[in-house]
Design a protein around this motif. Structure first.
Motif, PDB file in Angstrom:
ATOM      1  N   MET A   1      -1.132   1.150  -8.836  1.00  0.00           N
ATOM      2  CA  MET A   1      -1.479   2.030  -7.721  1.00  0.00           C
ATOM      3  C   MET A   1      -0.841   3.406  -7.899  1.00  0.00           C
ATOM      4  SD  MET A   1      -0.900  -0.932  -4.897  1.00  0.00           S
ATOM      5  CE  MET A   1      -0.651   0.155  -3.504  1.00  0.00           C
ATOM      6  N   MET A   2       0.412   3.442  -8.299  1.00  0.00           N
ATOM      7  CA  MET A   2       1.113   4.710  -8.498  1.00  0.00           C
ATOM      8  C   MET A   2       0.523   5.494  -9.669  1.00  0.00           C
ATOM      9  SD  MET A   2       5.131   3.935  -7.583  1.00  0.00           S
ATOM     10  CE  MET A   2       5.358   2.700  -8.850  1.00  0.00           C
ATOM     11  N   ASP A   3      -0.159   4.778 -10.544  1.00  0.00           N
ATOM     12  CA  ASP A   3      -0.792   5.419 -11.697  1.00  0.00           C
ATOM     13  C   ASP A   3      -2.240   5.810 -11.403  1.00  0.00           C
ATOM     14  OD1 ASP A   3      -0.611   6.353 -14.353  1.00  0.00           O
ATOM     15  OD2 ASP A   3      -1.575   4.543 -15.126  1.00  0.00           O
ATOM     16  N   GLY A   4      -2.626   5.747 -10.121  1.00  0.00           N
ATOM     17  CA  GLY A   4      -3.949   6.220  -9.733  1.00  0.00           C
ATOM     18  C   GLY A   4      -5.026   5.159  -9.657  1.00  0.00           C
ATOM     19  N   HIS A   5      -4.633   3.893  -9.490  1.00  0.00           N
ATOM     20  CA  HIS A   5      -5.615   2.812  -9.442  1.00  0.00           C
ATOM     21  C   HIS A   5      -5.431   1.988  -8.167  1.00  0.00           C
ATOM     22  CE1 HIS A   5      -6.761   3.663 -13.587  1.00  0.00           C
ATOM     23  NE2 HIS A   5      -5.471   3.717 -13.872  1.00  0.00           N
ATOM     24  N   PRO A   6      -5.861   2.523  -7.018  1.00  0.00           N
ATOM     25  CA  PRO A   6      -5.670   1.790  -5.750  1.00  0.00           C
ATOM     26  C   PRO A   6      -6.410   0.468  -5.714  1.00  0.00           C
ATOM     27  CG  PRO A   6      -7.143   3.682  -5.468  1.00  0.00           C
ATOM     28  CD  PRO A   6      -6.541   3.818  -6.818  1.00  0.00           C
ATOM     29  N   GLU A   7      -7.458   0.327  -6.520  1.00  0.00           N
ATOM     30  CA  GLU A   7      -8.216  -0.925  -6.533  1.00  0.00           C
ATOM     31  C   GLU A   7      -7.403  -2.095  -7.080  1.00  0.00           C
ATOM     32  OE1 GLU A   7      -8.736   0.927 -10.575  1.00  0.00           O
ATOM     33  OE2 GLU A   7      -8.700   1.649  -8.494  1.00  0.00           O
ATOM     34  N   ALA A   8      -6.258  -1.809  -7.714  1.00  0.00           N
ATOM     35  CA  ALA A   8      -5.405  -2.883  -8.239  1.00  0.00           C
ATOM     36  C   ALA A   8      -4.689  -3.648  -7.140  1.00  0.00           C
ATOM     37  CB  ALA A   8      -4.378  -2.304  -9.212  1.00  0.00           C
ATOM     38  N   ASN A   9      -4.700  -3.130  -5.931  1.00  0.00           N
ATOM     39  CA  ASN A   9      -4.006  -3.762  -4.813  1.00  0.00           C
ATOM     40  C   ASN A   9      -4.883  -4.838  -4.180  1.00  0.00           C
ATOM     41  OD1 ASN A   9      -2.502  -4.455  -2.584  1.00  0.00           O
ATOM     42  ND2 ASN A   9      -2.734  -2.489  -1.542  1.00  0.00           N
ATOM     43  N   PRO A  10      -4.573  -6.127  -4.359  1.00  0.00           N
ATOM     44  CA  PRO A  10      -5.412  -7.164  -3.758  1.00  0.00           C
ATOM     45  C   PRO A  10      -5.272  -7.231  -2.246  1.00  0.00           C
ATOM     46  CG  PRO A  10      -3.453  -8.157  -4.710  1.00  0.00           C
ATOM     47  CD  PRO A  10      -3.429  -6.698  -5.094  1.00  0.00           C
ATOM     48  N   LEU A  11      -4.243  -6.571  -1.699  1.00  0.00           N
ATOM     49  CA  LEU A  11      -4.005  -6.579  -0.258  1.00  0.00           C
ATOM     50  C   LEU A  11      -4.516  -5.320   0.418  1.00  0.00           C
ATOM     51  CD1 LEU A  11      -0.336  -7.930  -0.444  1.00  0.00           C
ATOM     52  CD2 LEU A  11      -2.430  -9.256  -0.135  1.00  0.00           C
TER      53      LEU A  11
ATOM     54  N   TYR B   1       3.696 -10.282  -8.979  1.00  0.00           N
ATOM     55  CA  TYR B   1       2.312  -9.818  -9.074  1.00  0.00           C
ATOM     56  C   TYR B   1       2.148  -8.450  -8.412  1.00  0.00           C
ATOM     57  CZ  TYR B   1      -2.801 -10.020  -8.474  1.00  0.00           C
ATOM     58  OH  TYR B   1      -4.149  -9.755  -8.493  1.00  0.00           O
ATOM     59  N   MET B   2       2.732  -8.300  -7.229  1.00  0.00           N
ATOM     60  CA  MET B   2       2.558  -7.055  -6.500  1.00  0.00           C
ATOM     61  C   MET B   2       3.351  -5.922  -7.127  1.00  0.00           C
ATOM     62  SD  MET B   2       0.228  -7.645  -4.449  1.00  0.00           S
ATOM     63  CE  MET B   2       0.288  -5.948  -3.858  1.00  0.00           C
ATOM     64  N   GLY B   3       4.450  -6.221  -7.807  1.00  0.00           N
ATOM     65  CA  GLY B   3       5.133  -5.169  -8.563  1.00  0.00           C
ATOM     66  C   GLY B   3       4.224  -4.578  -9.616  1.00  0.00           C
ATOM     67  N   ARG B   4       3.495  -5.435 -10.308  1.00  0.00           N
ATOM     68  CA  ARG B   4       2.524  -4.952 -11.296  1.00  0.00           C
ATOM     69  C   ARG B   4       1.419  -4.145 -10.613  1.00  0.00           C
ATOM     70  NH1 ARG B   4      -1.510  -8.835 -14.740  1.00  0.00           N
ATOM     71  NH2 ARG B   4      -2.521  -8.875 -12.688  1.00  0.00           N
ATOM     72  N   ALA B   5       0.949  -4.641  -9.466  1.00  0.00           N
ATOM     73  CA  ALA B   5      -0.128  -3.955  -8.753  1.00  0.00           C
ATOM     74  C   ALA B   5       0.313  -2.576  -8.270  1.00  0.00           C
ATOM     75  CB  ALA B   5      -0.600  -4.808  -7.573  1.00  0.00           C
ATOM     76  N   VAL B   6       1.532  -2.469  -7.748  1.00  0.00           N
ATOM     77  CA  VAL B   6       2.019  -1.181  -7.253  1.00  0.00           C
ATOM     78  C   VAL B   6       2.176  -0.185  -8.400  1.00  0.00           C
ATOM     79  CG1 VAL B   6       3.968  -0.006  -6.165  1.00  0.00           C
ATOM     80  CG2 VAL B   6       3.088  -2.122  -5.183  1.00  0.00           C
ATOM     81  N   ALA B   7       2.624  -0.654  -9.561  1.00  0.00           N
ATOM     82  CA  ALA B   7       2.717   0.248 -10.718  1.00  0.00           C
ATOM     83  C   ALA B   7       1.345   0.823 -11.054  1.00  0.00           C
ATOM     84  CB  ALA B   7       3.291  -0.505 -11.921  1.00  0.00           C
TER      85      ALA B   7
ATOM     86  N   GLY C   1       0.830  -1.200   0.000  1.00  0.00           N
ATOM     87  CA  GLY C   1       0.000   0.000   0.000  1.00  0.00           C
ATOM     88  C   GLY C   1       0.857   1.239   0.000  1.00  0.00           C
ATOM     89  N   GLU C   2       0.434   2.235   0.771  1.00  0.00           N
ATOM     90  CA  GLU C   2       1.134   3.507   0.869  1.00  0.00           C
ATOM     91  C   GLU C   2       1.268   3.870   2.336  1.00  0.00           C
ATOM     92  OE1 GLU C   2       0.854   8.070  -0.963  1.00  0.00           O
ATOM     93  OE2 GLU C   2      -0.709   6.590  -1.382  1.00  0.00           O
ATOM     94  N   ALA C   3       2.477   4.214   2.757  1.00  0.00           N
ATOM     95  CA  ALA C   3       2.738   4.614   4.141  1.00  0.00           C
ATOM     96  C   ALA C   3       3.694   5.791   4.136  1.00  0.00           C
ATOM     97  CB  ALA C   3       3.336   3.452   4.930  1.00  0.00           C
ATOM     98  N   ASN C   4       3.317   6.831   4.843  1.00  0.00           N
ATOM     99  CA  ASN C   4       4.166   8.037   4.923  1.00  0.00           C
ATOM    100  C   ASN C   4       4.500   8.574   3.536  1.00  0.00           C
ATOM    101  OD1 ASN C   4       4.288   7.652   7.803  1.00  0.00           O
ATOM    102  ND2 ASN C   4       5.889   6.126   7.466  1.00  0.00           N
ATOM    103  N   GLY C   5       3.544   8.448   2.619  1.00  0.00           N
ATOM    104  CA  GLY C   5       3.723   8.953   1.271  1.00  0.00           C
ATOM    105  C   GLY C   5       4.497   8.042   0.347  1.00  0.00           C
ATOM    106  N   MET C   6       4.939   6.894   0.852  1.00  0.00           N
ATOM    107  CA  MET C   6       5.775   5.980   0.083  1.00  0.00           C
ATOM    108  C   MET C   6       5.005   4.689  -0.200  1.00  0.00           C
ATOM    109  SD  MET C   6       9.453   4.398   1.282  1.00  0.00           S
ATOM    110  CE  MET C   6       9.697   5.936   2.165  1.00  0.00           C
ATOM    111  N   TYR C   7       5.166   4.155  -1.400  1.00  0.00           N
ATOM    112  CA  TYR C   7       4.545   2.877  -1.741  1.00  0.00           C
ATOM    113  C   TYR C   7       5.449   1.733  -1.285  1.00  0.00           C
ATOM    114  CZ  TYR C   7       1.243   5.538  -4.534  1.00  0.00           C
ATOM    115  OH  TYR C   7       0.271   6.412  -4.932  1.00  0.00           O
ATOM    116  N   TYR C   8       4.826   0.586  -1.040  1.00  0.00           N
ATOM    117  CA  TYR C   8       5.601  -0.562  -0.569  1.00  0.00           C
ATOM    118  C   TYR C   8       4.854  -1.857  -0.859  1.00  0.00           C
ATOM    119  CZ  TYR C   8       2.266  -0.967   3.273  1.00  0.00           C
ATOM    120  OH  TYR C   8       1.113  -1.136   3.998  1.00  0.00           O
ATOM    121  N   SER C   9       5.595  -2.951  -0.888  1.00  0.00           N
ATOM    122  CA  SER C   9       5.047  -4.304  -0.874  1.00  0.00           C
ATOM    123  C   SER C   9       6.094  -5.199  -0.241  1.00  0.00           C
ATOM    124  CB  SER C   9       4.699  -4.783  -2.284  1.00  0.00           C
ATOM    125  OG  SER C   9       4.123  -6.088  -2.240  1.00  0.00           O
ATOM    126  N   MET C  10       5.714  -5.885   0.856  1.00  0.00           N
ATOM    127  CA  MET C  10       6.686  -6.645   1.646  1.00  0.00           C
ATOM    128  C   MET C  10       5.994  -7.759   2.420  1.00  0.00           C
ATOM    129  SD  MET C  10       9.047  -3.669   3.344  1.00  0.00           S
ATOM    130  CE  MET C  10       9.601  -2.253   2.409  1.00  0.00           C
TER     131      MET C  10
END
Length: 427
Positions: free
Chosen positions: A383-393, A375-381, A354-363
């Motif tokens: 998310m950064m492009d304005g699609h938070p619904e792409a994050n399954p977590l 999979y999550m690398g694709r999802a974060v890309a 998700g996003e924490a302190n303005g920074m994106y992450y997956s861990m």
């Protein structure tokens, strides 16, 4: 005996990505050159972003090149626990994401022509005790009825056709899990990211971040500072003091692997006739597979100690003894490789992004990093492009850290290891 990962030693050589000049700015700076970071860089660059990836060592030098090279299905906590925590609908969504992650790896290898021996060999979850096999019967029904996933239950006698060992008490076969050569995959994904336009800077660690009042960050590195509109933290088990907020939310657990000398195809097939990926049901369990050149790779926790040359040798001795218990026919086989590394676990044993302190992450992939990191690398890309619904977590924020003053050093692991080993012995 080589103390380096077999997967990296037998992959094609990497180009030299050190000593490159950093640009003054970028749309996205990715910190970490494992599968999460490389997948994020690849997918963000393909969307048109100017991406700079900084890696403190070489791409794939952390967990991404040190694992069992398995691309398996299934939620890290199991479907029953997922349903208990999140309800059936959310558990099904998570299960589908973990299942789709394997498809994403396969599609990416085909699209980018990454020659990494990807093979849907199937995963054998083997029962360490008879009661574990009884639990597998219930799991098989649950998967079929509630998760639309068909598996095959193998009795102890059936299992003998799949495994050259009488050590286990049956198994559950998932036919869709895959094996691959993760060293070749990491190298191929890095090349694909560069073809997409991403810059990769190796041996250039991020050392600090400053959030700017007008948005974005200044990312300090060993070889300069770069201004980024967005930052992605992709360091998982190798998160250091430059990212203290994430470091304290992860537990780094050591895992170790030995790889035998080449056994020859005939002898290798006597061990695992259909080249399945084997994972046992112990709390302190093993993961086992054949390599493309007919060796046996045998991994596990072995010892609750950090990886270093001396520790890896001791862990390798433990693993060789345990391998001979399961496969007595390998008692005298030579070990050609031994290595160790860290696996990133979250406190609740499920990945977080998700996003924490303005920074994106997956861990926090908890041993499921090959497919979920991709999979999550694709999802974060996305998310950064304005699609938070792409994050399954989404919505699964990191839990509260239960250990006061914890800073990322898991001093308590030997005690936990002793507890779980006792559970394995007693039932």
């Amino acid at each position: 005996m080589k103390q380096i990962p077999y997967w990296l030693d037998t992959a094609p050589p990497l180009p030299d990505r050190t000593g490159r000049d950093l640009p003054e700015s970028a749309d996205v700076v990715v910190i970490g050159g494992g599968l999460t970071g490389l997948s994020t860089a690849y997918h963000a660059a393909r969307k048109g972003a100017h991406v700079v990836l900084v890696e403190k060592d070489k791409v794939g030098s952390g967990a991404s090149g040190r694992n069992g090279s398995m691309c398996t299905q299934g939620i890290t906590i199991g479907v029953g626990e997922a349903r208990k925590r999140y309800g059936q609908q959310r558990a099904r969504e998570l299960y589908d994401a973990f299942r789709e992650a394997v498809d994403v790896v396969e599609e990416l290898t085909q699209k980018e022509q990454i020659d990494c021996d990807f093979n849907r060999a199937g995963r054998l979850g083997v029962a360490y005790k008879p009661q574990h096999f009884e639990a597998m019967k219930a799991t098989q029904r649950d998967l079929a009825e509630n998760f639309d996933h068909e598996t095959t239950l193998l009795s102890p006698s059936d299992l003998r056709t799949e495994l050259g060992s009488d050590y286990y008490h049956g198994a559950l076969l998932d036919p869709l899990s895959a094996g691959l050569h993760v060293g070749k995959y990491v190298h191929g994904l890095a090349a694909a990211a560069e073809r997409a336009g991403a810059e990769i800077h190796e041996r250039n660690a991020a050392t600090g971040l400053t959030r700017l009042p007008d948005g974005g960050f200044l990312v300090e590195t060993l070889h300069g500072t770069i201004r980024a509109k967005q930052v992605m933290a992709a360091t998982d088990a190798y998160t250091d003091k430059a990212l203290p907020w994430f470091r304290k939310r992860l537990i780094n657990v050591g895992s170790f692997i030995v790889v035998t000398e080449p056994l020859g195809e005939e002898r290798a097939r006597e061990l695992i006739p259909n080249a399945r990926l084997v994972v046992d049901s112990k709390n302190i369990g093993h993961y086992i597979r054949l390599t493309p050149d007919h060796r046996l790779a045998f991994g596990g926790r072995a010892r609750f100690a950090p990886s270093n040359p001396a520790s890896d040798i001791k862990s390798g001795d433990v693993l060789k003894r345990e391998m001979a218990e399961i496969f007595p026919q390998l008692a005298d086989v030579r070990i050609d490789y031994v290595w160790g590394g860290s696996v990133g676990f979250s406190w609740d044993r499920i990945p977080h992004a998700g996003e924490a302190n303005g920074m994106y992450y997956s861990m926090g992939y908890c041993g499921h990093g090959v497919q979920m990191a991709t999979y999550m690398g694709r999802a974060v890309a996305e998310m950064m492009d304005g699609h938070p619904e792409a994050n399954p977590l989404r919505g699964l924020g990191f839990p509260k850290v239960p250990v006061p003053f914890y800073n990322g050093t898991a001093w308590f692991l030997p005690f936990g290891g002793a507890y779980y080993k006792a559970k394995d012995r007693l039932g």
